[in-house]
Write a protein that holds these residues in place. Structure first.
Motif, PDB file in Angstrom:
ATOM      1  N   GLU A  88       0.866  -1.183   0.000  1.00 60.26           N
ATOM      2  CA  GLU A  88       0.000   0.000   0.000  1.00 60.26           C
ATOM      3  C   GLU A  88       0.895   1.223   0.000  1.00 60.26           C
ATOM      4  O   GLU A  88       1.659   1.451   0.923  1.00 60.26           O
ATOM      5  CB  GLU A  88      -0.917  -0.013   1.220  1.00 60.26           C
ATOM      6  N   GLY A  89       0.774   2.033  -1.025  1.00 58.73           N
ATOM      7  CA  GLY A  89       1.632   3.191  -1.121  1.00 58.73           C
ATOM      8  C   GLY A  89       2.864   2.842  -1.930  1.00 58.73           C
ATOM      9  O   GLY A  89       2.861   1.977  -2.796  1.00 58.73           O
ATOM     10  N   ASP A  90       3.993   3.480  -1.626  1.00 58.80           N
ATOM     11  CA  ASP A  90       5.214   3.326  -2.395  1.00 58.80           C
ATOM     12  C   ASP A  90       6.343   2.852  -1.509  1.00 58.80           C
ATOM     13  O   ASP A  90       7.469   3.325  -1.632  1.00 58.80           O
ATOM     14  CB  ASP A  90       5.575   4.666  -3.039  1.00 58.80           C
ATOM     15  N   SER A  91       6.078   1.916  -0.612  1.00 57.18           N
ATOM     16  CA  SER A  91       7.065   1.468   0.354  1.00 57.18           C
ATOM     17  C   SER A  91       7.082  -0.051   0.418  1.00 57.18           C
ATOM     18  O   SER A  91       6.116  -0.722   0.056  1.00 57.18           O
ATOM     19  CB  SER A  91       6.746   2.026   1.745  1.00 57.18           C
ATOM     20  N   PRO A 141      15.027  -5.529  12.688  1.00 60.20           N
ATOM     21  CA  PRO A 141      13.736  -5.020  13.149  1.00 60.20           C
ATOM     22  C   PRO A 141      12.844  -4.638  11.971  1.00 60.20           C
ATOM     23  O   PRO A 141      13.314  -4.537  10.832  1.00 60.20           O
ATOM     24  CB  PRO A 141      14.124  -3.782  13.963  1.00 60.20           C
ATOM     25  N   PRO A 142      11.546  -4.429  12.224  1.00 60.98           N
ATOM     26  CA  PRO A 142      10.660  -3.961  11.140  1.00 60.98           C
ATOM     27  C   PRO A 142      11.103  -2.588  10.631  1.00 60.98           C
ATOM     28  O   PRO A 142      11.093  -1.612  11.380  1.00 60.98           O
ATOM     29  CB  PRO A 142       9.285  -3.885  11.821  1.00 60.98           C
ATOM     30  N   VAL A 143      11.529  -2.530   9.399  1.00 65.27           N
ATOM     31  CA  VAL A 143      12.004  -1.288   8.786  1.00 65.27           C
ATOM     32  C   VAL A 143      11.402  -1.194   7.396  1.00 65.27           C
ATOM     33  O   VAL A 143      11.483  -2.141   6.617  1.00 65.27           O
ATOM     34  CB  VAL A 143      13.543  -1.239   8.700  1.00 65.27           C
ATOM     35  N   VAL A 144      10.819  -0.041   7.077  1.00 63.69           N
ATOM     36  CA  VAL A 144      10.162   0.169   5.790  1.00 63.69           C
ATOM     37  C   VAL A 144      10.930   1.215   4.989  1.00 63.69           C
ATOM     38  O   VAL A 144      11.232   2.293   5.493  1.00 63.69           O
ATOM     39  CB  VAL A 144       8.703   0.616   5.987  1.00 63.69           C
ATOM     40  N   LEU A 145      11.239   0.874   3.755  1.00 67.32           N
ATOM     41  CA  LEU A 145      11.973   1.774   2.866  1.00 67.32           C
ATOM     42  C   LEU A 145      11.060   2.306   1.771  1.00 67.32           C
ATOM     43  O   LEU A 145      10.114   1.641   1.358  1.00 67.32           O
ATOM     44  CB  LEU A 145      13.149   1.041   2.208  1.00 67.32           C
ATOM     45  N   SER A 146      11.363   3.494   1.296  1.00 67.57           N
ATOM     46  CA  SER A 146      10.647   4.022   0.137  1.00 67.57           C
ATOM     47  C   SER A 146      11.124   3.296  -1.119  1.00 67.57           C
ATOM     48  O   SER A 146      12.072   2.517  -1.094  1.00 67.57           O
ATOM     49  CB  SER A 146      10.862   5.537   0.012  1.00 67.57           C
ATOM     50  N   THR A 186      14.545  -0.519  -4.065  1.00 72.72           N
ATOM     51  CA  THR A 186      15.005  -1.117  -5.316  1.00 72.72           C
ATOM     52  C   THR A 186      16.522  -1.217  -5.335  1.00 72.72           C
ATOM     53  O   THR A 186      17.095  -2.243  -5.719  1.00 72.72           O
ATOM     54  CB  THR A 186      14.522  -0.270  -6.512  1.00 72.72           C
ATOM     55  N   THR A 187      17.182  -0.144  -4.922  1.00 69.97           N
ATOM     56  CA  THR A 187      18.646  -0.127  -4.922  1.00 69.97           C
ATOM     57  C   THR A 187      19.211  -1.181  -3.976  1.00 69.97           C
ATOM     58  O   THR A 187      20.158  -1.897  -4.318  1.00 69.97           O
ATOM     59  CB  THR A 187      19.154   1.266  -4.507  1.00 69.97           C
ATOM     60  N   LEU A 188      18.627  -1.291  -2.772  1.00 71.28           N
ATOM     61  CA  LEU A 188      19.108  -2.290  -1.821  1.00 71.28           C
ATOM     62  C   LEU A 188      18.942  -3.706  -2.382  1.00 71.28           C
ATOM     63  O   LEU A 188      19.824  -4.558  -2.231  1.00 71.28           O
ATOM     64  CB  LEU A 188      18.372  -2.150  -0.497  1.00 71.28           C
ATOM     65  N   SER A 227      16.253   8.740   7.836  1.00 73.27           N
ATOM     66  CA  SER A 227      15.343   9.676   7.157  1.00 73.27           C
ATOM     67  C   SER A 227      15.591   9.725   5.651  1.00 73.27           C
ATOM     68  O   SER A 227      14.702  10.088   4.888  1.00 73.27           O
ATOM     69  CB  SER A 227      15.499  11.085   7.748  1.00 73.27           C
ATOM     70  N   ARG A 228      16.784   9.332   5.188  1.00 75.37           N
ATOM     71  CA  ARG A 228      17.086   9.356   3.756  1.00 75.37           C
ATOM     72  C   ARG A 228      16.351   8.263   2.993  1.00 75.37           C
ATOM     73  O   ARG A 228      16.125   8.381   1.786  1.00 75.37           O
ATOM     74  CB  ARG A 228      18.592   9.189   3.524  1.00 75.37           C
ATOM     75  N   VAL A 229      16.026   7.181   3.690  1.00 67.09           N
ATOM     76  CA  VAL A 229      15.473   6.011   2.998  1.00 67.09           C
ATOM     77  C   VAL A 229      14.103   5.604   3.495  1.00 67.09           C
ATOM     78  O   VAL A 229      13.495   4.668   2.962  1.00 67.09           O
ATOM     79  CB  VAL A 229      16.434   4.808   3.150  1.00 67.09           C
ATOM     80  N   ALA A 230      13.575   6.284   4.511  1.00 66.91           N
ATOM     81  CA  ALA A 230      12.349   5.835   5.174  1.00 66.91           C
ATOM     82  C   ALA A 230      11.154   5.903   4.243  1.00 66.91           C
ATOM     83  O   ALA A 230      10.977   6.859   3.483  1.00 66.91           O
ATOM     84  CB  ALA A 230      12.078   6.684   6.416  1.00 66.91           C
ATOM     85  N   GLY A 231      10.315   4.872   4.311  1.00 69.18           N
ATOM     86  CA  GLY A 231       9.055   4.844   3.578  1.00 69.18           C
ATOM     87  C   GLY A 231       7.893   4.985   4.526  1.00 69.18           C
ATOM     88  O   GLY A 231       8.059   5.055   5.752  1.00 69.18           O
ATOM     89  N   GLN A 232       6.680   5.047   3.983  1.00 67.33           N
ATOM     90  CA  GLN A 232       5.481   5.109   4.812  1.00 67.33           C
ATOM     91  C   GLN A 232       5.269   3.774   5.511  1.00 67.33           C
ATOM     92  O   GLN A 232       5.468   2.717   4.906  1.00 67.33           O
ATOM     93  CB  GLN A 232       4.257   5.441   3.959  1.00 67.33           C
ATOM     94  N   PRO A 233       4.860   3.781   6.793  1.00 62.45           N
ATOM     95  CA  PRO A 233       4.620   2.509   7.492  1.00 62.45           C
ATOM     96  C   PRO A 233       3.592   1.673   6.759  1.00 62.45           C
ATOM     97  O   PRO A 233       2.597   2.178   6.248  1.00 62.45           O
ATOM     98  CB  PRO A 233       4.085   2.969   8.857  1.00 62.45           C
ATOM     99  N   LEU A 234       3.835   0.375   6.687  1.00 61.58           N
ATOM    100  CA  LEU A 234       2.897  -0.530   6.032  1.00 61.58           C
ATOM    101  C   LEU A 234       1.729  -0.806   6.958  1.00 61.58           C
ATOM    102  O   LEU A 234       1.878  -0.906   8.169  1.00 61.58           O
ATOM    103  CB  LEU A 234       3.607  -1.852   5.685  1.00 61.58           C
TER     104      LEU A 234
END
Length: 359
Positions: free
Chosen positions: A209-212, A239-244, A249-251, A344-351
């Motif tokens: 849901e969204g772009d994360s 831990p639970p970590v969400v990326l944009s 994609t890069t990771l 903060s450079r890579v954070a996405g919206q929480p799923l």
């Protein structure tokens, strides 16, 4: 124009502007519409008409007496400045002695971008209120069309942006793979694998849901092909970590390169070899995200005389998402890759729904 103290809905297009030079008419029309829960502004003179029109009324209601050359010209200018999606409804209350067809023809000529509705006075309260409410509904539908058009334009721009990014990534992967290939078969295998990694993470992002998407899902999708016979050759933990989208994609591409290198030359080229991929978040108010790739149980590692595509890509890609260069250590016991930077450079919206849980 003197503005009466009437209820005014601040939401654009949702109120009615009444143009009536006679106070008795203005008060009557304002009271009638308020009784039907319709927001109104009322003007009885032409001095401030431009300001009232600038407030974007949803519907204009004009008495016959208000149709002076000055007001007609001011309304015509407002209509001319409308955006392409707009066709403002104008309700005109004609007096009993007027020539309706002549008035219709003249207003249709000077107000071509209006939805004109005419009523011959006297008009019943129910009829007038119903007509104004229908006009407001039509106006709100016009706004829906406007929003739809704006959304479609934005989606087209985003699609164009994404397609260009994907094509640029594919082109880059092709060129770098071609330069490092020793044979056509080797080129095809490497190129197919790298495109597969790109496809998997894009699929993960679009399913979310969204772009994360989460690091744990990125790891699972990337490492699944290397989990043979139930053996966890690659163990991922964090831990639970969400990326944009773009950092995710890069990771994924970086993990694919590390896994491919481990299969060819590193820990996964040996039966007992293993890889651990860990990620952590610091406890600071503005946390750092750190990732570590550690190989063990493989052949003795020797630093290459020149960096290949995978190493060059990993260094460049991880530096771009974390803001600092990664550390790649060719330790004899096993390759180690570390990278860290502000979350903060890579954070996405929480799923908002269940994802793959970390180990």
């Amino acid at each position: 124009m003197n503005v009466s103290d009437q209820r005014y809905e601040s939401s654009a297009l949702d109120h009615v502007l009444i143009l009536a030079p006679y106070r008795k008419d203005a008060d009557y029309l304002g009271r009638l519409l308020r009784d039907h829960d319709i927001g109104v502004r009322v003007g009885t003179q032409a001095d401030d008409l431009d300001e009232l029109l600038a407030a974007s009324p949803g519907v204009l209601v004009a008495t016959h007496e208000a149709l002076t050359p000055g007001i007609i010209a001011a309304v015509a200018g407002h209509l001319q400045a409308q955006p392409s999606w707009s066709e403002i409804p104008i309700v005109v209350l004609l007096d009993r002695a007027s020539r309706p067809e002549q008035v219709r023809a003249e207003l249709g000529r000077v107000w071509p971008r209006a939805r004109l509705l005419f009523y011959q006075r006297p008009v019943t309260t129910v009829e007038l209120a119903s007509g104004v409410q229908s006009a407001l509904l039509a106006r709100l539908r016009q706004r829906d069309v406007r929003d739809h058009i704006a959304k479609e334009i934005e989606l087209r721009r985003e699609l164009n942006h994404r397609v260009k990014n994907i094509l640029a990534s594919v082109t880059s992967i092709f060129e770098m793979t071609r330069r490092g290939a020793t044979s056509m078969d080797a080129f095809a295998e490497d190129f197919r694998g790298r495109l597969g990694a790109l496809d998997k993470v894009h699929s993960a992002v679009f399913r979310s849901e969204g772009d994360s998407t989460s690091i744990s899902e990125i790891a699972q999708l990337t490492f699944d092909p290397y989990l043979l016979h139930g053996e966890d050759r690659i163990v991922a933990h964090g831990p639970p970590v969400v990326l944009s989208r773009e950092p995710g994609t890069t990771l994924a591409l970086c993990l694919h390169e590390l896994a491919t290198n481990a299969i060819k030359y590193g820990a996964l080229s040996q039966p007992k070899g293993q890889v651990r991929f860990n990620w952590t978040l610091s406890d600071d108010d503005e946390p750092d995200l750190a990732i570590v790739w550690q190989e063990q149980g493989g052949p003795v590692v020797e630093e290459p005389t020149r960096a290949g595509y995978g190493t060059r890509y990993i260094r460049s890609a991880l530096a771009s998402i974390f803001g600092t260069k990664p550390l790649i250590v060719f330790d004899k016991a096993g390759l180690r890759c570390e990278a860290s930077g502000p979350f903060s450079r890579v954070a996405g919206q929480p799923l908002t729904h269940g994802r793959v849980k970390p180990e």
